[in-house]
Design an enzyme around this catalytic site. Sequence first.
Site, PDB file in Angstrom:
ATOM      1  N   GLU A  42     -34.996   6.108 -41.404  1.00 20.36           N
ATOM      2  CA  GLU A  42     -33.794   5.049 -41.184  1.00 20.36           C
ATOM      3  C   GLU A  42     -32.440   5.906 -40.478  1.00 20.36           C
ATOM      4  O   GLU A  42     -32.400   7.129 -40.918  1.00 20.36           O
ATOM      5  CB  GLU A  42     -33.578   4.806 -42.686  1.00 20.36           C
ATOM      6  CG  GLU A  42     -32.170   3.588 -42.658  1.00 20.36           C
ATOM      7  CD  GLU A  42     -31.669   3.179 -44.010  1.00 20.36           C
ATOM      8  OE1 GLU A  42     -30.838   2.200 -43.822  1.00 20.36           O
ATOM      9  OE2 GLU A  42     -31.839   3.699 -44.847  1.00 20.36           O
ATOM     10  N   GLU A  60     -28.424  10.781 -41.527  1.00 16.89           N
ATOM     11  CA  GLU A  60     -26.968  10.480 -41.612  1.00 16.89           C
ATOM     12  C   GLU A  60     -26.270  11.502 -41.081  1.00 16.89           C
ATOM     13  O   GLU A  60     -26.382  12.892 -41.146  1.00 16.89           O
ATOM     14  CB  GLU A  60     -26.713  10.123 -43.301  1.00 16.89           C
ATOM     15  CG  GLU A  60     -25.307   9.827 -43.522  1.00 16.89           C
ATOM     16  CD  GLU A  60     -24.561   8.919 -42.687  1.00 16.89           C
ATOM     17  OE1 GLU A  60     -25.363   7.682 -42.654  1.00 16.89           O
ATOM     18  OE2 GLU A  60     -23.584   9.125 -42.245  1.00 16.89           O
ATOM     19  N   ASP A 119     -23.352   1.044 -37.084  1.00 19.21           N
ATOM     20  CA  ASP A 119     -21.868   0.640 -36.748  1.00 19.21           C
ATOM     21  C   ASP A 119     -22.129  -0.123 -35.455  1.00 19.21           C
ATOM     22  O   ASP A 119     -22.758   0.029 -34.459  1.00 19.21           O
ATOM     23  CB  ASP A 119     -21.345   2.027 -36.219  1.00 19.21           C
ATOM     24  CG  ASP A 119     -20.885   2.928 -37.779  1.00 19.21           C
ATOM     25  OD1 ASP A 119     -20.868   2.385 -38.652  1.00 19.21           O
ATOM     26  OD2 ASP A 119     -20.921   4.163 -37.429  1.00 19.21           O
ATOM     27  N   ASP A 124     -25.001  -7.764 -40.030  1.00 21.98           N
ATOM     28  CA  ASP A 124     -24.171  -8.781 -40.237  1.00 21.98           C
ATOM     29  C   ASP A 124     -23.395  -9.217 -38.846  1.00 21.98           C
ATOM     30  O   ASP A 124     -22.588 -10.421 -38.927  1.00 21.98           O
ATOM     31  CB  ASP A 124     -22.938  -8.325 -41.171  1.00 21.98           C
ATOM     32  CG  ASP A 124     -22.086  -7.323 -40.829  1.00 21.98           C
ATOM     33  OD1 ASP A 124     -22.750  -6.449 -40.341  1.00 21.98           O
ATOM     34  OD2 ASP A 124     -20.850  -7.396 -40.621  1.00 21.98           O
ATOM     35  N   THR A 153     -29.422  -2.900 -48.573  1.00 23.81           N
ATOM     36  CA  THR A 153     -28.642  -1.443 -48.336  1.00 23.81           C
ATOM     37  C   THR A 153     -27.485  -1.945 -49.339  1.00 23.81           C
ATOM     38  O   THR A 153     -26.969  -3.114 -49.718  1.00 23.81           O
ATOM     39  CB  THR A 153     -28.374  -1.384 -46.910  1.00 23.81           C
ATOM     40  OG1 THR A 153     -27.455  -2.188 -46.489  1.00 23.81           O
ATOM     41  CG2 THR A 153     -29.521  -1.373 -46.077  1.00 23.81           C
ATOM     42  N   GLU A 154     -26.609  -0.780 -49.305  1.00 28.99           N
ATOM     43  CA  GLU A 154     -25.228  -1.007 -49.985  1.00 28.99           C
ATOM     44  C   GLU A 154     -24.373  -2.021 -48.966  1.00 28.99           C
ATOM     45  O   GLU A 154     -23.648  -3.086 -49.877  1.00 28.99           O
ATOM     46  CB  GLU A 154     -24.641   0.363 -50.056  1.00 28.99           C
ATOM     47  CG  GLU A 154     -24.943   1.234 -51.107  1.00 28.99           C
ATOM     48  CD  GLU A 154     -26.354   2.165 -50.713  1.00 28.99           C
ATOM     49  OE1 GLU A 154     -26.665   2.223 -49.676  1.00 28.99           O
ATOM     50  OE2 GLU A 154     -26.421   3.183 -51.473  1.00 28.99           O
ATOM     51  N   TYR A 155     -24.245  -1.842 -47.749  1.00 29.05           N
ATOM     52  CA  TYR A 155     -23.642  -2.918 -46.948  1.00 29.05           C
ATOM     53  C   TYR A 155     -23.970  -4.308 -47.201  1.00 29.05           C
ATOM     54  O   TYR A 155     -23.117  -5.166 -47.131  1.00 29.05           O
ATOM     55  CB  TYR A 155     -23.545  -2.364 -45.546  1.00 29.05           C
ATOM     56  CG  TYR A 155     -22.264  -1.239 -45.024  1.00 29.05           C
ATOM     57  CD1 TYR A 155     -22.306  -0.180 -45.389  1.00 29.05           C
ATOM     58  CD2 TYR A 155     -21.392  -1.792 -44.281  1.00 29.05           C
ATOM     59  CE1 TYR A 155     -21.472   0.581 -45.191  1.00 29.05           C
ATOM     60  CE2 TYR A 155     -20.502  -0.977 -43.831  1.00 29.05           C
ATOM     61  CZ  TYR A 155     -20.583   0.346 -44.216  1.00 29.05           C
ATOM     62  OH  TYR A 155     -19.498   1.185 -44.116  1.00 29.05           O
ATOM     63  N   GLU A 156     -25.409  -4.501 -47.131  1.00 29.50           N
ATOM     64  CA  GLU A 156     -25.913  -5.630 -47.203  1.00 29.50           C
ATOM     65  C   GLU A 156     -25.487  -6.488 -48.258  1.00 29.50           C
ATOM     66  O   GLU A 156     -25.282  -7.446 -48.554  1.00 29.50           O
ATOM     67  CB  GLU A 156     -27.315  -5.361 -47.237  1.00 29.50           C
ATOM     68  CG  GLU A 156     -28.142  -6.580 -47.226  1.00 29.50           C
ATOM     69  CD  GLU A 156     -29.758  -6.618 -46.556  1.00 29.50           C
ATOM     70  OE1 GLU A 156     -30.071  -5.460 -46.632  1.00 29.50           O
ATOM     71  OE2 GLU A 156     -30.495  -7.424 -46.539  1.00 29.50           O
TER      72      GLU A 156
HETATM   73  C1  LIG Z   1     -22.181   0.950 -41.394  1.00 28.21           C
HETATM   74  S1  LIG Z   1     -22.822   2.293 -42.165  1.00 28.21           S
HETATM   75  C2  LIG Z   1     -24.370   1.489 -42.729  1.00 28.21           C
HETATM   76  C3  LIG Z   1     -24.771   2.461 -43.929  1.00 28.21           C
HETATM   77  C4  LIG Z   1     -26.245   1.788 -44.472  1.00 28.21           C
HETATM   78  N1  LIG Z   1     -27.403   1.620 -43.329  1.00 28.21           N
HETATM   79  C5  LIG Z   1     -26.017   0.405 -45.018  1.00 28.21           C
HETATM   80  O1  LIG Z   1     -26.584  -0.597 -44.552  1.00 28.21           O
HETATM   81  O2  LIG Z   1     -25.159   0.475 -46.355  1.00 28.21           O
HETATM   82  C6  LIG Z   1     -23.337   3.001 -40.960  1.00 28.21           C
HETATM   83  C7  LIG Z   1     -23.922   4.487 -41.130  1.00 28.21           C
HETATM   84  O3  LIG Z   1     -24.548   4.969 -40.007  1.00 28.21           O
HETATM   85  C8  LIG Z   1     -24.102   6.469 -39.890  1.00 28.21           C
HETATM   86  N2  LIG Z   1     -24.082   6.547 -38.289  1.00 28.21           N
HETATM   87  C9  LIG Z   1     -23.675   5.808 -37.431  1.00 28.21           C
HETATM   88  N3  LIG Z   1     -24.142   6.504 -35.997  1.00 28.21           N
HETATM   89  C10 LIG Z   1     -24.806   7.424 -36.506  1.00 28.21           C
HETATM   90  C11 LIG Z   1     -25.487   8.412 -35.639  1.00 28.21           C
HETATM   91  N4  LIG Z   1     -25.479   8.435 -34.160  1.00 28.21           N
HETATM   92  N5  LIG Z   1     -26.062   9.288 -36.211  1.00 28.21           N
HETATM   93  C12 LIG Z   1     -26.341   9.319 -37.538  1.00 28.21           C
HETATM   94  N6  LIG Z   1     -25.510   8.557 -38.423  1.00 28.21           N
HETATM   95  C13 LIG Z   1     -25.180   7.626 -37.786  1.00 28.21           C
HETATM   96  C14 LIG Z   1     -22.481   6.005 -40.354  1.00 28.21           C
HETATM   97  O4  LIG Z   1     -22.043   7.590 -40.753  1.00 28.21           O
HETATM   98  C15 LIG Z   1     -22.477   5.378 -41.485  1.00 28.21           C
HETATM   99  O5  LIG Z   1     -22.986   6.087 -42.661  1.00 28.21           O
END
Ligand SMILES: C[S@@+](CC[C@H](N)C(=O)[O-])C[C@H]1O[C@@H](n2cnc3c(N)ncnc32)[C@H](O)[C@@H]1O
Length: 214
Positions: free
Chosen positions: A43, A68, A115, A151, A189-192
């Site tokens: 993931e 991450e 993101d 989303d 997931t947490e965001y979901e």
């Molecule tokens: C919006 S959060 C979603 C987290 C989780 N997947 C969730 O759905 O709850 C996006 C996560 O991806 C990580 N992230 C974004 N771009 C990344 C990259 N290029 N390499 C590693 N992690 C990355 C960010 O630090 C962040 O924690």
Amino acid sequence: MRIRNVKNKEEILNQSKYLIKNPKDYIGKWHTIFNNHNPIYIEIGMGKGKFIIENAKMYPNINFIGIERQDSILAKCIKKIDEKIPNLIIIRMNALIIDEVFSKEIDRIYLNFSDPWPKKRHHFRRLTSNIFLDKYDKIFKETKEIYLRTDNQDLYTYSIETLSNHNYYLKNISLNLHKELLEEKLITTEYEDKFVKENKPIYSLVATSNQCLK
Ligand SMILES: C[S@@+](CC[C@H](N)C(=O)[O-])C[C@H]1O[C@@H](n2cnc3c(N)ncnc32)[C@H](O)[C@@H]1O
């Protein structure tokens, strides 16, 4: 997004048995870490890790690797692991170097609520941009499989386009995953969880290189 600092994050990361500190050393031989040849699912951007931790507990015959780049978030994930999970490991890295860490050994990639990078000039940073899709080509073992949930409608339509142009077949397309799968217990997931509470639709799809895969 502002990330709340975890004060003792270095200590948590240094002491964790789940965090692999020298991931490039394992390129091409990640199965040796798990001591088996089970499939490996990763993931990218696992956040606080709920999805990957629950999957690893639920599917002990699959090896899971969470990726991450933010230390405070990684520390929160590690704090959450409350039992021994032999089929789970975590890597701290920016996915931009993913093809320096894995080589032809990954069976599935999960991209959950990545993101969205809304500005056009930042689209190349999206985890489904051509830059990343080219890198994923190098890390998949045989069949390519990307499971995506978001989303963000714009990221979703963008991903449909880049994945299709990259010769992926798209299946299980859903514009409102949680409405369609009322019967099925999903690992979320947490965001979901946050978005579902706000009644936002969750867009999802599976992209695969194998037209026959159900
Ligand atoms: C919006 S959060 C979603 C987290 C989780 N997947 C969730 O759905 O709850 C996006 C996560 O991806 C990580 N992230 C974004 N771009 C990344 C990259 N290029 N390499 C590693 N992690 C990355 C960010 O630090 C962040 O924690």
